[in-house]
Scaffold this active site. Structure first.
Site, mmCIF file in Angstrom:
data_model
loop_
_atom_site.group_PDB
_atom_site.id
_atom_site.type_symbol
_atom_site.label_atom_id
_atom_site.label_comp_id
_atom_site.label_asym_id
_atom_site.label_seq_id
_atom_site.Cartn_x
_atom_site.Cartn_y
_atom_site.Cartn_z
ATOM 1 N N LEU A 206 0.909 -1.181 0.061
ATOM 2 C CA LEU A 206 0.051 -0.094 -0.014
ATOM 3 C C LEU A 206 0.901 1.219 0.084
ATOM 4 C CD1 LEU A 206 -3.033 0.926 0.303
ATOM 5 C CD2 LEU A 206 -2.624 0.721 2.815
ATOM 6 N N HIS A 207 0.704 2.154 -0.984
ATOM 7 C CA HIS A 207 1.673 3.194 -1.156
ATOM 8 C C HIS A 207 1.450 4.351 -1.831
ATOM 9 C CE1 HIS A 207 2.548 1.772 -5.078
ATOM 10 N NE2 HIS A 207 3.144 2.827 -5.258
ATOM 11 N N ARG A 208 0.374 4.302 -2.746
ATOM 12 C CA ARG A 208 -0.283 5.248 -3.597
ATOM 13 C C ARG A 208 -0.538 6.605 -2.655
ATOM 14 N NH1 ARG A 208 0.149 4.798 -8.921
ATOM 15 N NH2 ARG A 208 0.559 2.454 -9.622
ATOM 16 N N ARG A 239 6.814 5.395 2.190
ATOM 17 C CA ARG A 239 5.630 6.418 2.199
ATOM 18 C C ARG A 239 4.541 5.974 3.132
ATOM 19 N NH1 ARG A 239 2.379 9.847 -0.737
ATOM 20 N NH2 ARG A 239 3.799 10.128 -2.504
ATOM 21 N N ASP A 280 -2.140 -1.649 -4.064
ATOM 22 C CA ASP A 280 -2.601 -0.530 -5.138
ATOM 23 C C ASP A 280 -1.436 -0.127 -6.046
ATOM 24 O OD1 ASP A 280 -0.635 0.601 -3.447
ATOM 25 O OD2 ASP A 280 -1.832 2.083 -2.425
#
Length: 361
Positions: A206-208, A239, A280
């Site tokens: 999960l990073h966006r 992030r 994502d």
């Protein structure tokens, strides 16, 4: 022929590996410029060593910052490099700030630009990646498309004359590493502490920005992962770690166990060992598809629409809005019986990239 490759983030390093290998089999001069957009060793250095990529010829070391600061830093730093090298092609990869900055810097110096992975579209203008890929496609002289769908997008934007279908270089490296992992007897993947690789588990990333910058959205997504009935190996991008700390959100709870990003071969091994993937990431969606693992994508759209065919990938932008049982059933579903096909090519895309650059030089 002299070609400068501009890379800076993990997915670009994976794509660089087969391109560098293809150039090494020729007499062409291939210069690698690493912008340093991903400055964490887990997201950068291990990919050079693990995938056999030559060390960068130039490292710009731009580091982190807002989109504007990071893009501007790459522009300023790469300008003298391109002026000195004067290559026949500047090859930019994917959809990062490094991609856009490399393309703009080259265009300003009247150097030919080729865009690898051209033509992808999410049609979500809130995504920084969408701005980068659209602007780069319209600035570039040669558009190297990975799929028929990408070619259709480019034609719809009046760019057909500059486009060439070469296939997806990610297939080249993913299938090679898959075969290496299998030949090595499927070694146990390096999963977060508390997850048994011999038992069913889900692999998650999960990073966006659209999923991590808003505290409420990030908390909801993390809670959805926490509630899953299988252990979740969450490979945490810097992030995600930074935003969770900033928002006061605990990641390591419920079903979730947090680990660091893996080298590419380790990631492939982890996907092969998993019951499924929740992500994502565009790259991981496709890797799950190529490795025949069901994927649940935490976004309302995907650039890789081919992965949706046959139920291999499902888009679930708001899992916390589903009944808990429905979300659990979807995220832990078995692999479909429908064959995946080969929409991303035959594993020889890098060779075609080099050949196309030769022909167009």
């Amino acid at each position: 022929m002299k070609v400068v490759s501009v890379v800076g983030a993990r997915p670009q390093l994976v794509k660089l590996a087969p391109i560098a290998a293809a150039f090494a089999r020729t007499a062409h001069e291939h210069i690698i410029v690493h912008t340093g957009q991903h400055y964490d060793a887990d997201l950068s250095d291990v990919f050079f060593s693990g995938l056999g990529i030559p060390d960068p010829d130039v490292h710009l070391g731009v580091g982190s910052g807002s989109h504007g600061i990071q893009t501007g830093a790459v522009l300023a730093a790469i300008d003298p490099v391109l002026d000195r090298e004067k290559p026949d092609w500047v090859l930019v990869y994917g959809d990062t700030n490094s991609t856009l900055a490399g393309a703009v810097a080259a265009v300003k110096q009247h150097l030919p630009v080729a865009h690898l992975e051209a033509g992808l579209r999410s049609f979500n203008r809130r995504m920084p990646e969408e701005h980068n890929r659209v602007l780069t496609d319209h600035a570039a002289d040669l558009l190297l498309a990975p799929t028929d769908e990408a070619m259709r997008h480019l034609a719809a934007e009046g760019l057909a004359a500059r486009s060439a279908l070469v296939g997806d270089v990610m297939v080249d490296v993913c299938l090679r590493i898959r075969d290496d992992v299998r030949a090595d007897g499927h070694p146990a993947p390096a999963l977060p502490e508390g997850i048994d690789p011999t038992q069913p588990y889900l692999l998650a990333t999960l990073h966006r920005a659209e999923n991590t910058d808003d505290p409420r959205r990030l908390a909801d997504l993390v809670a959805a992962l926490n509630d899953l009935p299988l252990p979740v190996a969450l490979l945490a991008h810097p992030r995600l770690i930074a935003r969770a700390r900033e928002h006061g959100i605990k990641l390591d709870q419920g079903a979730v166990r947090v680990g660091r990003p893996l080298p590419y071969a380790g990631m492939v091994a982890a996907v092969l060992g998993a019951a499924g993937v929740v992500t994502d990431s565009g790259g991981l969606q496709k890797e799950a598809y190529l490795l025949h693992r069901p994927c649940t994508t935490l976004r309302p759209e995907t650039e890789w629409v081919e992965t949706l065919e046959g139920g291999w990938n499902h888009l679930v932008p708001d899992p916390h809005q589903l009944p808990e049982a429905a979300w659990a059933e979807l995220a832990t579903r078995p692999a479909p019986e429908t064959p995946t096909g080969t929409p991303y090519g035959d594993g020889r895309a890098a060779e075609r990239v080099v050949q196309t650059l030769e022909q167009q030089a």
